[in-house]
Design an enzyme around this catalytic site. Structure first.
Site, PDB file in Angstrom:
ATOM      1  N   TYR A  92       0.889  -1.173  -0.066  1.00  0.00           N
ATOM      2  CA  TYR A  92      -0.082  -0.038   0.213  1.00  0.00           C
ATOM      3  C   TYR A  92       0.950   1.216  -0.037  1.00  0.00           C
ATOM      4  CZ  TYR A  92      -3.696   3.266   1.196  1.00  0.00           C
ATOM      5  OH  TYR A  92      -4.745   4.363   1.032  1.00  0.00           O
ATOM      6  N   VAL A  93       0.304   2.302  -0.992  1.00  0.00           N
ATOM      7  CA  VAL A  93       1.026   3.443  -0.964  1.00  0.00           C
ATOM      8  C   VAL A  93       0.150   4.604  -0.568  1.00  0.00           C
ATOM      9  CG1 VAL A  93       2.287   5.277  -2.364  1.00  0.00           C
ATOM     10  CG2 VAL A  93       2.948   2.930  -2.533  1.00  0.00           C
ATOM     11  N   GLY A 101       6.166   6.296  -8.922  1.00  0.00           N
ATOM     12  CA  GLY A 101       7.060   5.299  -9.019  1.00  0.00           C
ATOM     13  C   GLY A 101       7.322   4.541  -7.371  1.00  0.00           C
ATOM     14  N   TYR A 137       0.759  -3.955 -12.374  1.00  0.00           N
ATOM     15  CA  TYR A 137       1.310  -5.207 -12.279  1.00  0.00           C
ATOM     16  C   TYR A 137       1.766  -5.618 -13.582  1.00  0.00           C
ATOM     17  CZ  TYR A 137      -0.190  -4.981  -7.421  1.00  0.00           C
ATOM     18  OH  TYR A 137      -0.454  -4.952  -6.018  1.00  0.00           O
TER      19      TYR A 137
END
Length: 164
Positions: A92-93, A101, A137
């Site tokens: 998770y970001v 990125g 992905y």
């Protein structure tokens, strides 16, 4: 395990005192996945399983000393390869840091860990509706394992099977 990736981004392994932060990221991910009501994890449980029993690991992505993302992973094993793999349970970001990125940097860091440990693969699951993640992905060269169906036994069903 602190390493420089690019322009202020570093990685560090979670320590016991980070358990509240781990739970925070788990809840943020669950909220994004519209599954927050399913989170029953507690700091005590995470402390036991992550830091005492060491059944999984967590790394944080830090930008200039601030945690902006996390990954929780553990080893699995491929009988066909005859070697361990790395299974990514959660990545998770935080929303304000997406598109720069950092997700790729986290996966790159996990790939480095897998290679260093001699793992034969890095794998994870993704929700079918999460097209932004699926596209991301695929852009990295990941292959969907469409011929496999995930099965799960939990809760009372798990207890009943164990008692039979």
């Amino acid at each position: 395990m602190k390493s420089e990736v690019n322009s202020g981004l570093t990685f560090r392994k979670a320590e016991k005192e980070d358990v509240g932060l781990v739970l925070y990221f788990i809840k943020e991910l669950a909220s994004y996945e519209k599954m927050l009501d399913q989170v029953v994890a507690t700091e005590a449980g995470l402390t036991e399983w992550l830091f005492e029993k060491k059944t999984a690991e967590v790394i944080f992505a830090e930008l200039n000393g601030v945690e902006i993302g996390f990954a929780l992973f553990f080893h699995n094993f491929s009988t066909f390869l005859g070697q361990a793999g790395l299974y990514l349970e959660d990545l998770y970001v935080l929303p304000n840091y997406r598109g720069h990125g950092y997700g790729k940097a986290i996966l790159t860091q996990l790939a480095k860990i897998a290679v260093k440990r001699g793992c034969g693969r890095l794998e994870w699951w993704c929700l079918d509706w999460n097209q932004p993640s699926i596209d991301f992905y695929l852009s990295l060269g990941a292959k969907a394992m469409d011929e496999w169906t995930v099965y799960r036994i939990t809760g009372d069903t798990l207890l009943e099977l164990a008692a039979s």
